[in-house]
Scaffold this motif. Structure first.
Motif, PDB file in Angstrom:
ATOM      1  N   SER A   4      -5.452  -4.073   6.602  1.00  0.00           N
ATOM      2  CA  SER A   4      -5.557  -2.545   7.236  1.00  0.00           C
ATOM      3  C   SER A   4      -5.801  -1.653   6.157  1.00  0.00           C
ATOM      4  O   SER A   4      -6.279  -0.558   6.564  1.00  0.00           O
ATOM      5  N   LYS A   5      -5.476  -1.995   4.727  1.00  0.00           N
ATOM      6  CA  LYS A   5      -6.042  -1.162   3.979  1.00  0.00           C
ATOM      7  C   LYS A   5      -4.809   0.191   4.068  1.00  0.00           C
ATOM      8  O   LYS A   5      -5.359   1.172   4.144  1.00  0.00           O
ATOM      9  N   CYS A   6      -3.898   0.051   4.518  1.00  0.00           N
ATOM     10  CA  CYS A   6      -2.827   1.253   4.957  1.00  0.00           C
ATOM     11  C   CYS A   6      -1.612   0.937   3.944  1.00  0.00           C
ATOM     12  O   CYS A   6      -1.222   0.009   3.403  1.00  0.00           O
ATOM     13  N   ARG A   7      -1.043   2.163   3.887  1.00  0.00           N
ATOM     14  CA  ARG A   7       0.331   2.113   3.364  1.00  0.00           C
ATOM     15  C   ARG A   7       1.163   2.962   4.197  1.00  0.00           C
ATOM     16  O   ARG A   7       0.793   4.185   4.915  1.00  0.00           O
ATOM     17  N   ILE A   8       2.459   2.859   4.358  1.00  0.00           N
ATOM     18  CA  ILE A   8       3.469   3.410   5.087  1.00  0.00           C
ATOM     19  C   ILE A   8       4.402   4.192   4.223  1.00  0.00           C
ATOM     20  O   ILE A   8       5.144   3.500   3.355  1.00  0.00           O
ATOM     21  N   ASN A   9       4.562   5.524   4.289  1.00  0.00           N
ATOM     22  CA  ASN A   9       5.476   6.413   3.457  1.00  0.00           C
ATOM     23  C   ASN A   9       6.493   6.767   4.423  1.00  0.00           C
ATOM     24  O   ASN A   9       6.539   7.498   5.406  1.00  0.00           O
ATOM     25  N   ILE A  10       7.793   6.507   3.683  1.00  0.00           N
ATOM     26  CA  ILE A  10       9.088   6.709   4.647  1.00  0.00           C
ATOM     27  C   ILE A  10       9.588   8.243   3.860  1.00  0.00           C
ATOM     28  O   ILE A  10      10.074   8.115   2.620  1.00  0.00           O
ATOM     29  N   LEU A  11       9.643   9.061   4.640  1.00  0.00           N
ATOM     30  CA  LEU A  11      10.150  10.388   4.133  1.00  0.00           C
ATOM     31  C   LEU A  11      11.270  10.709   4.769  1.00  0.00           C
ATOM     32  O   LEU A  11      11.749  10.358   5.976  1.00  0.00           O
ATOM     33  N   LEU A  12      12.217  11.468   4.037  1.00  0.00           N
ATOM     34  CA  LEU A  12      13.298  12.323   4.640  1.00  0.00           C
ATOM     35  C   LEU A  12      13.296  13.531   5.042  1.00  0.00           C
ATOM     36  O   LEU A  12      12.590  14.484   4.399  1.00  0.00           O
ATOM     37  N   ALA A  13      14.059  13.933   6.007  1.00  0.00           N
ATOM     38  CA  ALA A  13      14.124  15.367   6.530  1.00  0.00           C
ATOM     39  C   ALA A  13      15.559  15.816   6.697  1.00  0.00           C
ATOM     40  O   ALA A  13      16.282  15.001   7.164  1.00  0.00           O
ATOM     41  N   LEU A  14      15.688  17.020   6.591  1.00  0.00           N
ATOM     42  CA  LEU A  14      16.915  17.597   7.018  1.00  0.00           C
ATOM     43  C   LEU A  14      17.334  18.389   8.134  1.00  0.00           C
ATOM     44  O   LEU A  14      16.230  18.961   8.445  1.00  0.00           O
ATOM     45  N   PRO A  15      18.103  18.276   8.942  1.00  0.00           N
ATOM     46  CA  PRO A  15      18.122  18.920  10.075  1.00  0.00           C
ATOM     47  C   PRO A  15      17.966  20.216  10.127  1.00  0.00           C
ATOM     48  O   PRO A  15      18.306  21.269   9.012  1.00  0.00           O
ATOM     49  N   GLU A  16      17.281  20.833  10.987  1.00  0.00           N
ATOM     50  CA  GLU A  16      16.878  22.224  10.891  1.00  0.00           C
ATOM     51  C   GLU A  16      18.005  23.249  10.883  1.00  0.00           C
ATOM     52  O   GLU A  16      18.786  23.200  11.639  1.00  0.00           O
ATOM     53  N   VAL A  60       6.077   2.057   1.478  1.00  0.00           N
ATOM     54  CA  VAL A  60       5.897   0.379   1.870  1.00  0.00           C
ATOM     55  C   VAL A  60       4.431   0.035   1.883  1.00  0.00           C
ATOM     56  O   VAL A  60       3.577   0.483   2.574  1.00  0.00           O
ATOM     57  N   ARG A  61       4.123  -1.126   1.123  1.00  0.00           N
ATOM     58  CA  ARG A  61       3.120  -1.863   1.196  1.00  0.00           C
ATOM     59  C   ARG A  61       3.028  -3.126   1.718  1.00  0.00           C
ATOM     60  O   ARG A  61       4.149  -3.801   1.826  1.00  0.00           O
ATOM     61  N   SER A  62       1.965  -3.690   1.999  1.00  0.00           N
ATOM     62  CA  SER A  62       2.160  -5.028   2.420  1.00  0.00           C
ATOM     63  C   SER A  62       2.492  -5.983   1.435  1.00  0.00           C
ATOM     64  O   SER A  62       2.220  -5.996   0.231  1.00  0.00           O
ATOM     65  N   GLY A  63       3.358  -7.069   1.897  1.00  0.00           N
ATOM     66  CA  GLY A  63       3.891  -7.979   0.849  1.00  0.00           C
ATOM     67  C   GLY A  63       2.656  -9.095   0.526  1.00  0.00           C
ATOM     68  O   GLY A  63       3.059 -10.102  -0.231  1.00  0.00           O
ATOM     69  N   ARG A  64       1.543  -9.129   1.144  1.00  0.00           N
ATOM     70  CA  ARG A  64       0.540 -10.065   0.949  1.00  0.00           C
ATOM     71  C   ARG A  64       1.012 -11.351   1.207  1.00  0.00           C
ATOM     72  O   ARG A  64       0.761 -12.516   0.438  1.00  0.00           O
ATOM     73  N   THR A  65       1.767 -11.826   2.231  1.00  0.00           N
ATOM     74  CA  THR A  65       2.395 -13.210   2.538  1.00  0.00           C
ATOM     75  C   THR A  65       1.525 -14.030   3.278  1.00  0.00           C
ATOM     76  O   THR A  65       1.780 -15.106   3.600  1.00  0.00           O
TER      77      THR A  65
END
Length: 1214
Positions: free
Chosen positions: A303-315, A289-294
């Motif tokens: 912020s010069k950031c990006r957000i990574n959405i990661l998936l995890a499996l129940p332990e 996910v990056r900024s939409g520059r709206t």
């Protein structure tokens, strides 16, 4: 690994945070369980409400964003982490939207004495450098990051509110999301349309932020910061057998696509969404996910950031026994239920990919508990991250598969007790430096590709023999190194060994080499590179992913090259194209066929150019058959001198266009990959060596081109020693010339019209009959030379000898020499060394009754005596030894001298000083290995010159220990290797010179060795001047930048970056083109007087001249351009600074000295041709106008033209 025995005290580090902030302990719950990690859904945490109201209670667990297998895409953005030794949970402030800043933890030790610091760190200075590094790499948190934090909260709330989707077949689910503009990122192979299982989406069991950002341990990076948001999928989505045949990965991809669809449909929030592969693993896509520059409240572009959405499996959802590396999880269609009819091939990478998703929580707990037990753990992780980044490693498959997470996990495991193995390999009481070094020692000393390491998993069976390294973490059922390959492990282990070796250096701290220098630069690191387009490699079946096809090809190529090159190389690595993100509405882009793969080779100079490879004996039928199958028609059966009959492969040394290495690589590519690959491969090896004669190493020696002259010297020495009739016997005949220490630009030949005499020093046995007067000693020397000339002429009629005079105006210095021209055409110049001269000169220097000028003259004569008769012969012997030890040293020195000469700098530097610059590259090569070819040694030398702060730092070269008795005459010189106190004395001596001469009018560069600890032998008397030294640095930096630009072009080929496609390849000779436009005067020399012109007019039939001998004996050693420049220097002094190339002697350039030739008040005899100018208006009418003088440039040029006469072709003046 046994931990080093040291004091087990803890060191406190400053993290640079404000002391007024709240303590970490205050953020941990008061239930007495501060050491545990709490997760939503577990005991002690209220999980009844996942609404947005609870976002301020969100926990940020103590794991850096790249400290989990799911977070490696951010590793390039975050090299280092917080130096604090614990991980903690941070609460957020709902009013401001900012994370609460962590407070500095109470220091365990308030003060560290220097002795203790030196024990747990390499030195006190090293610790200060480490602390400064840790402080400098941290970003400043503030309002700039607030928009990214708000965006993360928005995303969490939005994902929690997404509606569930009922179970659907693959076809229906795909069609439904397609209508929403989302393409499910299914991995290859795509799921079957007739699959019986369903795809479903339910609300996540847990959403948690993790990584270095919420813990405020992120590091500065040009690419910005990455914030990881981990979404744990609920258990009801999966079935017991979903680990088989990609079923888990298909459901995972669908879940990720549903999240992407939900975020994309947000009306109030606009984000830019893309898919990306986690660590280059085609089985594990993530959502970026990056900024939409709206420009709205969700715009976090600043912020010069990006957000990574990661998936995890129940332990522990799937049985751990089913995901071991020896188990097969990919079955034939009829075999889904596990009814095996024949043994199936294990799928270790597939299994580990599943298990990595299931081990997030477990690794969070491991790293949190480790950082709680060991205060220095996080600092050590920081140092490890920097070390890995500087060497090009990363968790991505295409970067070797060993990155930030792997380093942290391995170190955490080594800090934990391993059942049955005794105490932990690392101690929690270690400092960060000790942990860092001990981890490197573990990697360097354990060959994990042959002997897997098991951590609390002694009963687990692991596969062997496939070359993949194994560090099996039993409690988490994962091979931490599952993404590594045999070539990346070999590179990692080689770099670890090199770093351990450099850190063991007791004389230099090597901080810069370990953490600061970029060690993976191809042009500086490797001796040979092969660029192969992907279009030529793409010949594998379409049912495999691009990534699988590429990695299989690389593995096959690596095996073939290792088998073919054997001990000719020390390392093979690959630079692979980076994988880019793709739109959420499309499938991943296939590999761009215009991209390239670069094969990098580090060679062994002693064996790289071997012409014959020996195979098995003819009697070993099986091995011989395998040998012939690999080499094909190239293999042949040969009988050798020892009577053995072996299978062999012979390579041509006569093919000057292609080296032996090139021939082997092209053969392997054509036979074992494809003819198309061999035809399109672009090979770059020793690209600068052709700029000097015999620049490429021939056989196992880099000095072969000097063999003829050295043989002539040996013959002359024998002839002179055999002469009868000399008053005294000869004690030593020492070489004292670049031609005799393998370091002259042009080795020369017997028929060279520009041949110069090689200097020799002759010392006779002691005698009391020598006179005790300096002038009489010089006359006696001339008498000895005349006698020696007569005896040689009588004994060797084909020898031509003549006595010459020098330094006529300096009676205290040597005044005679003997030139000898052999029948082979080689010429030598003999001078006599008498040790009594030094004693007499020292007496004059100490005699206070003499006037100042006489004592100054004696000091200059004594310095010249020591340089010519003591230091130069000792230096020559040392360089001779090193050139035979390092085959690439001689061509590297010659190439570097060629660079100095081409930029008209050589006349301002003594040849011995330039040689020391290159020798330092070989004796202190870190962070790289010793150079193996001329180009590598030359480029590394230029890079160091560009970095060298010669105003405050001396050049120190520590020659290997010397045992030759000839060095015993070096008075006051340390003939043994330098010690730490010797280096400190050298640095103190430089500081003293800078205090005495702050303007650097006498000593600009300071070069000390164990043979010459004084440091001014080669640079005294402003040789070079400060402006020349500055130009050397500037030109070296410019040349290094050109090489880095070429490297950027090469990387653009790898990654197909269009912005650099139009950049032309670097032409090697462009680094050697002088910038004549920078000079005020440019004098072109008539070609017949230049050395370049003489070479062009050489004889057509060389064999005839060899028989006839030298064409013009009188011209041997005659240097008209040098004499011309010396006369100009004598006339104009400091007014004009002259430059020329002694090797070509075709151009002489000059610079006006503004401090001398600037406009000034009129006076008689200013020292240069001047013209009067008006200085301005008079202050009063009665005053006369003042008159100044300025340099008459036209008249000066006319004078130069007159002095040069026929030598000068034309003069250009700026």
């Amino acid at each position: 690994m046994t931990a080093p025995a040291t004091k087990r005290r803890k060191l406190a580090h400053s993290n640079g945070s404000d002391h007024s902030e709240a303590s970490f302990e205050d953020e941990i719950s008061d239930d007495g369980n501060s050491g545990a990690v709490a997760y939503e859904g577990e005991e002690g945490v209220d999980n009844d409400d996942n609404s947005v109201d609870n976002v301020d209670e969100l926990e940020y667990e103590g794991l850096e964003e790249d400290d989990s297998p799911q977070s490696e895409p951010g590793e390039e953005l975050n090299d280092v982490s917080n130096p604090q030794g614990r991980s903690h949970k941070l609460a957020t402030n709902g009013d401001t939207g900012h994370f609460k800043a962590p407070h500095r933890r109470k220091e365990m030790v308030a003060h560290q004495d220097g002795v203790y610091t030196a024990e747990v760190y390499k030195s006190n200075v090293f610790k200060l450098q480490v602390d400064e590094l840790l402080q400098e790499v941290k970003p400043k948190y503030g309002k700039k990051e607030a928009p990214a934090e708000n965006a993360m909260r928005t995303l969490k709330t939005s994902i929690e509110q997404l509606p569930s989707r009922p179970p659907q077949s693959i076809a229906i689910a795909t069609k439904a999301l397609k209508s929403e503009g989302i393409t499910i990122p299914f991995p290859d192979p795509l799921p079957p349309k007739d699959a019986q299982y369903k795809l479903q989406y339910d609300r996540p069991a847990l959403i948690n932020a993790t990584g270095s950002y919420p813990l405020k341990i992120a590091t500065r990076a040009d690419e910005g910061l990455a914030i990881d948001l981990v979404v744990t999928m609920p258990k009801p989505l999966f079935q017991e057998k979903d680990y088989l045949n990609h079923r888990y990965f298909y459901k995972r991809a669908y879940y990720l696509a549903c999240i992407a669809s939900g975020i994309a449909e947000l009306k109030e929030h606009k984000f830019k969404l893309t898919f990306e592969l986690l660590n280059g693993n085609h089985l594990l896509p993530i959502l970026v996910v990056r900024s939409g520059r709206t420009g709205g409240p969700d715009d976090f572009t600043s912020s010069k950031c990006r957000i990574n959405i990661l998936l995890a499996l129940p332990e522990n959802y799937f049985a751990t026994s089913k995901l071991l590396p020896t188990y097969s999880c990919i079955r034939p269609k009829s075999n889904d239920e596990g009814i095996e009819t024949k043994p199936l091939k294990p799928t270790p990478f597939y299994n580990s990919s599943v298990q990595s998703d299931a081990s997030i929580t477990s690794y969070l707990k491991l790293l949190h508990s480790t950082s709680s037990r060991c205060d220095a753990y996080k600092d050590a992780c920081v140092l490890g991250r920097i070390w890995l980044k500087q060497r090009g490693f990363g968790s991505s498959l295409r970067k070797g598969g060993f990155g930030n997470f792997e380093w942290a996990a391995v170190m955490a495991s080594l800090l934990s007790p391993n059942q049955g193995a005794g105490a932990p390999a690392l101690s929690p009481g270690f400092s960060s430096y000790q942990l860092f070094k001990a981890t490197l020692q573990f990697l360097a000393s354990h060959n994990l590709s042959k002997s897997p390491y098991k951590f609390q998993a002694h009963d687990v069976a692991l596969p062997k023999g496939d070359g993949q390294p194994v560090f099996f973490d039993g409690p988490r059922n994962l091979n931490v190194l599952f993404k590594m390959t045999s070539w990346s492990w070999s590179k990692l282990q080689s770099e670890a060994k090199s770093t351990i070796e450099m850190l063991a250096d007791p004389k230099f701290d090597q901080f810069e080499s370990t953490f600061i220098l970029k060690a993976d630069a191809v042009k500086f690191r490797y001796d040979m590179s092969v660029a192969i387009p992907l279009s030529a490699l793409d010949h594998y079946p379409d049912n495999e992913s691009d990534n699988e096809r590429l990695l299989k090809t690389i593995s096959k190529l690596y095996s073939a090259l290792c088998r073919a090159l054997t001990d000719r190389i020390s390392m093979i690595s690959f630079t692979l194209p980076e994988q880019s993100s793709w739109s959420i509405s499309s499938r991943p882009h296939p590999n761009d066929q215009e991209r390239h793969v670069v094969v990098n080779l580090d060679t062994n100079p002693g064996t790289a150019n071997r012409s014959v490879d020996h195979g098995p004996s003819a009697e070993s039928k099986r091995e011989a058959a395998a040998f012939r199958q690999f080499w094909g028609d190239k293999a042949e059966l040969r009988r050798f001198k020892d009577g053995s009959i072996l299978e062999s492969v012979v390579w041509s040394l006569k093919d000057t266009s292609k080296s032996v290495l090139e021939q082997i690589v092209l053969f392997v590519l054509e036979r074992h990959v494809s003819a198309q690959v061999a035809g399109q491969a672009e090979i770059n090896v020793d690209s600068f060596a052709h700029l000097i004669s015999s620049g490429r190493i021939q056989g196992a020696s880099g000095v072969a081109s000097f063999t003829a002259r050295m043989n002539a010297f040996a013959a002359l020495e024998q002839d002179v020693r055999n002469l009868e009739g000399m008053p005294l016997r000869i004690r030593h005949i020492s070489a004292a010339d670049p031609l005799l220490r393998y370091s002259a630009i042009d080795p020369g030949s017997a028929i060279d019209p520009n041949a110069t005499q090689a200097s020799l020093i002759v010392q006779f046995e002691g005698s009391a009959r020598w006179p005790d007067d300096l002038c009489a000693i010089q006359r006696t020397k001339i008498a000895f030379l005349l006698k020696l000339s007569d005896l040689l002429s009588a004994e060797k009629s084909k020898y031509i000898s003549r006595v010459g005079l020098e330094n006529i105006s300096q009676p205290s210095q040597n005044q005679g020499y003997l030139d000898i021209i052999l029948s082979s055409g080689f010429s030598f110049r003999l001078r006599i060394h008498h040790d009594r001269e030094a004693t007499l000169l020292e007496r004059q220097l100490m005699d206070k009754s003499l006037d100042g000028q006489s004592r100054e003259s004696a000091a200059a004569a004594l310095a010249t005596y020591k340089r010519d008769y003591l230091h130069i012969p000792a230096h020559t012997r040392a360089i001779q030894t090193l050139c035979t030890r390092f085959p690439a040293l001689s061509p590297s020195i010659r190439l570097t001298k060629r660079w100095f000469a081409s930029h008209l700098l050589a006349a301002h530097f003594s040849p011995e000083f330039i040689e020391l610059l290159v020798v330092r590259t070989f004796l202190q090569p870190y962070p790289w290995p010793v150079p193996s070819c001329a180009s590598t040694g030359f480029l590394r030398t230029l890079a160091w010159i560009g970095r060298w702060d010669w105003r405050h730092t001396p050049l120190i070269v520590d020659f290997p220990s010397i045992t030759d008795e000839a060095y015993g005459e070096l008075e006051g010189a340390a003939t043994k290797t330098l010690k730490t106190e010797d280096i400190d004395k050298i640095k103190t001596r430089l500081e003293a010179w800078r205090c005495i001469d702050p303007a650097m009018n006498r000593v600009v560069l300071f070069a000390a060795t164990n043979l010459d600890p004084e440091g001014t032998t080669w640079t005294d008397r402003a040789k070079p001047e400060r402006v020349v030294a500055s130009r050397m640095t500037t030109l070296a930096r410019a040349a290094t930048q050109l090489v880095r630009t070429e490297e950027a072009r090469l990387l653009s080929l790898v990654n197909d970056e269009g912005k650099d496609r139009k950049v032309a390849p670097l032409v090697s000779s462009s680094l050697f083109v002088p910038a004549l436009g920078d000079f005020d005067i440019v004098i072109d020399v008539v070609s017949k007087y230049s050395k370049r012109g003489k070479k062009k007019s050489g004889p057509k039939y060389k064999n005839l001249q060899i028989q006839e001998g030298p064409e013009n004996v009188q011209s041997v050693g005659f240097e008209p351009v040098q004499l011309f420049v010396e006369e100009l220097q004598g006339i104009y002094g400091d007014g004009i600074l002259w430059f020329y190339d002694p090797d070509t002697a075709d151009t002489v350039c000059g610079l006006w000295n503004p401090s001398v030739t600037a406009q000034r008040a009129w006076k008689v005899k200013p020292g240069w041709n001047s013209t009067p100018v008006s200085a301005g208006k008079a202050e009063k009418e009665s005053d006369e106008k003042t008159v100044d003088i300025q340099l008459n440039k036209g008249a000066v040029c006319s004078e130069v033209k007159r002095i040069g006469g026929d030598l000068v072709d034309r003069i250009q003046v700026k």
